[in-house]
Design a protein around this motif. Structure first.
Motif, PDB file in Angstrom:
ATOM      1  N   ASP A 121      -3.770   5.779  -8.356  1.00 47.75           N
ATOM      2  CA  ASP A 121      -4.801   6.777  -8.609  1.00 47.75           C
ATOM      3  C   ASP A 121      -4.219   8.042  -9.241  1.00 47.75           C
ATOM      4  O   ASP A 121      -3.150   8.515  -8.842  1.00 47.75           O
ATOM      5  N   GLU A 122      -4.913   8.597 -10.214  1.00 45.12           N
ATOM      6  CA  GLU A 122      -4.434   9.775 -10.945  1.00 45.12           C
ATOM      7  C   GLU A 122      -4.304  10.994 -10.036  1.00 45.12           C
ATOM      8  O   GLU A 122      -3.336  11.757 -10.120  1.00 45.12           O
ATOM      9  N   GLY A 123      -5.243  11.182  -9.135  1.00 44.20           N
ATOM     10  CA  GLY A 123      -5.224  12.376  -8.307  1.00 44.20           C
ATOM     11  C   GLY A 123      -4.332  12.294  -7.083  1.00 44.20           C
ATOM     12  O   GLY A 123      -3.754  13.283  -6.653  1.00 44.20           O
ATOM     13  N   THR A 124      -4.206  11.089  -6.509  1.00 43.29           N
ATOM     14  CA  THR A 124      -3.458  10.937  -5.258  1.00 43.29           C
ATOM     15  C   THR A 124      -2.205  10.088  -5.398  1.00 43.29           C
ATOM     16  O   THR A 124      -1.351  10.104  -4.506  1.00 43.29           O
ATOM     17  N   GLY A 125      -2.101   9.322  -6.491  1.00 47.05           N
ATOM     18  CA  GLY A 125      -0.964   8.418  -6.665  1.00 47.05           C
ATOM     19  C   GLY A 125      -1.041   7.176  -5.810  1.00 47.05           C
ATOM     20  O   GLY A 125      -0.107   6.356  -5.812  1.00 47.05           O
ATOM     21  N   GLN A 126      -2.144   6.994  -5.066  1.00 51.64           N
ATOM     22  CA  GLN A 126      -2.251   5.880  -4.137  1.00 51.64           C
ATOM     23  C   GLN A 126      -2.535   4.560  -4.856  1.00 51.64           C
ATOM     24  O   GLN A 126      -3.151   4.522  -5.915  1.00 51.64           O
TER      25      GLN A 126
ATOM     26  N   VAL B 142       0.866  -1.177   0.000  1.00 51.61           N
ATOM     27  CA  VAL B 142       0.000   0.000   0.000  1.00 51.61           C
ATOM     28  C   VAL B 142       0.901   1.224   0.000  1.00 51.61           C
ATOM     29  O   VAL B 142       1.878   1.277   0.754  1.00 51.61           O
ATOM     30  N   GLY B 143       0.619   2.191  -0.843  1.00 51.24           N
ATOM     31  CA  GLY B 143       1.489   3.361  -0.855  1.00 51.24           C
ATOM     32  C   GLY B 143       1.100   4.370  -1.904  1.00 51.24           C
ATOM     33  O   GLY B 143      -0.072   4.490  -2.274  1.00 51.24           O
ATOM     34  N   VAL B 144       2.104   5.083  -2.417  1.00 50.03           N
ATOM     35  CA  VAL B 144       1.868   6.161  -3.354  1.00 50.03           C
ATOM     36  C   VAL B 144       3.009   6.207  -4.362  1.00 50.03           C
ATOM     37  O   VAL B 144       4.164   5.917  -4.033  1.00 50.03           O
TER      38      VAL B 144
ATOM     39  N   LEU C  71       1.333  10.569  -9.004  1.00 53.95           N
ATOM     40  CA  LEU C  71       1.288  10.112 -10.392  1.00 53.95           C
ATOM     41  C   LEU C  71       0.443   8.854 -10.532  1.00 53.95           C
ATOM     42  O   LEU C  71       0.433   7.999  -9.636  1.00 53.95           O
ATOM     43  N   ALA C  72      -0.240   8.747 -11.655  1.00 53.53           N
ATOM     44  CA  ALA C  72      -0.888   7.496 -12.031  1.00 53.53           C
ATOM     45  C   ALA C  72       0.127   6.666 -12.804  1.00 53.53           C
ATOM     46  O   ALA C  72       0.715   7.141 -13.770  1.00 53.53           O
ATOM     47  N   ALA C  73       0.356   5.442 -12.372  1.00 55.48           N
ATOM     48  CA  ALA C  73       1.342   4.585 -13.009  1.00 55.48           C
ATOM     49  C   ALA C  73       0.829   3.157 -13.012  1.00 55.48           C
ATOM     50  O   ALA C  73       0.039   2.753 -12.146  1.00 55.48           O
ATOM     51  N   SER C  74       1.287   2.399 -13.981  1.00 59.58           N
ATOM     52  CA  SER C  74       0.914   0.990 -14.084  1.00 59.58           C
ATOM     53  C   SER C  74       1.840   0.156 -13.214  1.00 59.58           C
ATOM     54  O   SER C  74       3.062   0.341 -13.226  1.00 59.58           O
ATOM     55  N   LEU C  75       1.267  -0.782 -12.451  1.00 59.91           N
ATOM     56  CA  LEU C  75       2.042  -1.667 -11.591  1.00 59.91           C
ATOM     57  C   LEU C  75       1.853  -3.108 -12.041  1.00 59.91           C
ATOM     58  O   LEU C  75       0.710  -3.569 -12.196  1.00 59.91           O
TER      59      LEU C  75
END
Length: 474
Positions: free
Chosen positions: A64-69, A33-35, A45-49
């Motif tokens: 998430d695009e808005g929070t990076g979570q 869990v993180g950002v 940032l929104a990024a693919s994991l």
């Protein structure tokens, strides 16, 4: 760096996490869990994991695009987490899951470094190369472009020893330069050209870029080339934390370097993280608001994901105050570490030298089927003899970098200790050490002799009361 601590704490505090029991199911070893955020600006940032394993690659989700979570379940077969976003250099997080025993969600911050865009008279990544025709023109006789290249660690921003190779389009020639102790080397360009650049340093991704040389006879130019290493993340979980007690986590690695303050996770008392550490041996201190040391232990930070779980005494705050250090504390991003090395008294008598030796493949700390069978039998013996502890010492052959060999030797011992833990052996009965290639068996000059050096040796030692034995978390 201080803004990073405040930023990541706020974001992580907003994550809706699940209890350990909700994700600790068959096939899942850890819930991350993180950002994800921009390393320079701390923008989420929104990024693919995705998870990488021996069987291939599995997409886990997107931050998430808005929070990076993000919150993702990592299978026990996964060997690395891949983080990707257009316009940023991809990151790889080795997982080392065999060395991790999390008791709850593992909190991390993943920094991404933006790519170098195409331009003139400065390096940029080849992935950013667009169609470009260099303006025609003749070079004035004797004019040059004097350029200095400075190679740095993209996260720590420290200078690196590296090799810089230049490939000239017009002449087809190749020139390679070595950076000095400050990470710098210089080159005089005498022709307008599009020159390919390749920069290599041990332990880092190779930088493959271009530089369009346009300006001759002008001012000296200074170019910074940032190299990206695999992520080194530390997540510390401590419990229980008494109401009204504010904890701080500090890392020290000796020498003249300032102590490193780990970022605390908002709304998660006793949880800390860092993201720009270097693989090394550290001392971890947990301090209360009066600077009293509640916990002290030695950690070995390895490349990838490191997780440390700490059980504090119920009345931790009643301990007398212990002075820490007067030197300034440097904030850290996020990094995690598996295990602690317990020291065994040199005079401790050895009960037997007849235990089998555990052998490993080259460059690996994975347990073979034969090794697992040996450890299962040993676990049964230890459970039947509670008055006996076990020392595990990891070794390597002489190939490769000795500092990395030391980490590898120690991790081999830790993986074996972790396997015993899952067989029901108390961690506090396991003493883990690693020596790399310091103690070779034979000449180490043949494939067979090197195989015998890739080992973990086992020794039974007299038990000390558990309260006096250094705690080992694997």
């Amino acid at each position: 760096m201080r803004t990073l601590i405040l930023f990541c704490g706020c974001l992580l505090g907003q994550v809706v996490s699940l209890s350990a029991g909700s994700w600790l199911r068959a096939g899942v070893c850890v819930r991350l869990v993180g950002v994800v955020q921009d390393f320079s600006t701390h923008k989420p940032l929104a990024a693919s994991l995705s998870a990488r394993s021996v069987t291939g690659r599995q997409v886990l989700g997107t931050s998430d695009e808005g929070t990076g979570q993000f919150a993702v379940d990592i299978a026990c077969t996964a060997t690395a987490l891949l983080i990707e976003r257009t316009g940023y250099r991809p990151q790889r997080l080795p997982l080392n899951l065999a060395t991790i025993t999390p008791t709850a969600d593992v909190y991390v911050v993943i920094p991404l470094v933006a790519v170098d865009r195409q331009g003139t008279d400065r390096p940029y990544l080849q992935t950013e190369q667009k169609h470009y025709v260099q303006p025609a023109g003749t070079n004035a006789s004797g004019q040059v472009q004097h350029s200095t290249f400075a190679v740095t660690d993209a996260l720590a921003q420290s200078p690196l020893r590296a090799q810089v190779c230049l490939f000239f389009t017009k002449t087809g020639k190749k020139t390679c330069l070595d950076t000095d102790a400050t990470g710098q080397c210089s080159m005089d360009f005498r022709d307008k050209d599009i020159v390919a650049i390749e920069v290599k340093s041990a332990g880092y991704q190779t930088y493959e870029g271009n530089i369009s040389v346009e300006q001759l006879g002008g001012p000296d130019l200074h170019h910074t080339v940032r190299l990206l290493r695999e992520l080194v993340l530390l997540s510390v979980q401590s419990s229980p934390v008494q109401t009204g007690v504010s904890l701080r986590a500090v890392l020290r690695n000796g020498g003249k370097q300032a102590p490193i303050l780990l970022a605390s996770v908002a709304d998660r008392p006793g949880t800390f993280a860092a993201a720009d550490l270097r693989p090394n041996r550290y001392e971890l201190l947990l301090l209360d608001q009066k600077e009293a040391v509640l916990h002290r232990q030695t950690l070995t930070i390895a490349p990838g994901l490191n997780v440390q779980t700490i059980t504090l005494p119920e009345k931790a705050t009643t301990r007398p105050k212990t002075p820490v250090v007067a030197s300034p504390v440097r904030p850290a991003s996020v990094t995690a570490t598996p295990a602690i090395v317990g020291e065994v008294p040199a005079a401790a008598p050895v009960l037997t030298d007849n235990l089998p030796t555990l052998f490993f493949d080259e460059g690996s700390y994975a347990l073979s089927d034969a090794t697992r069978a040996t450890l299962q039998q040993l676990a049964v013996y230890l459970q039947q003899h509670p008055d006996v502890h076990l020392r595990l010492v990891g070794h390597t052959d002489r190939l490769g970098d000795e500092q990395l060999n030391k980490y590898l030797g120690e991790f081999r011992a830790k993986v074996a200790a972790n396997y015993l833990h899952w067989q029901g052996v108390d961690d506090r009965r396991l003493q883990v050490m690693g020596y790399g290639s310091r103690f070779l068996v034979g000449a180490d000059s043949t494939a067979e002799s090197r195989r015998r050096n890739r080992r973990v040796t086992l020794k039974l030692i007299p038990a000390r009361p558990l309260a006096e034995t250094p705690t080992t978390s694997n």
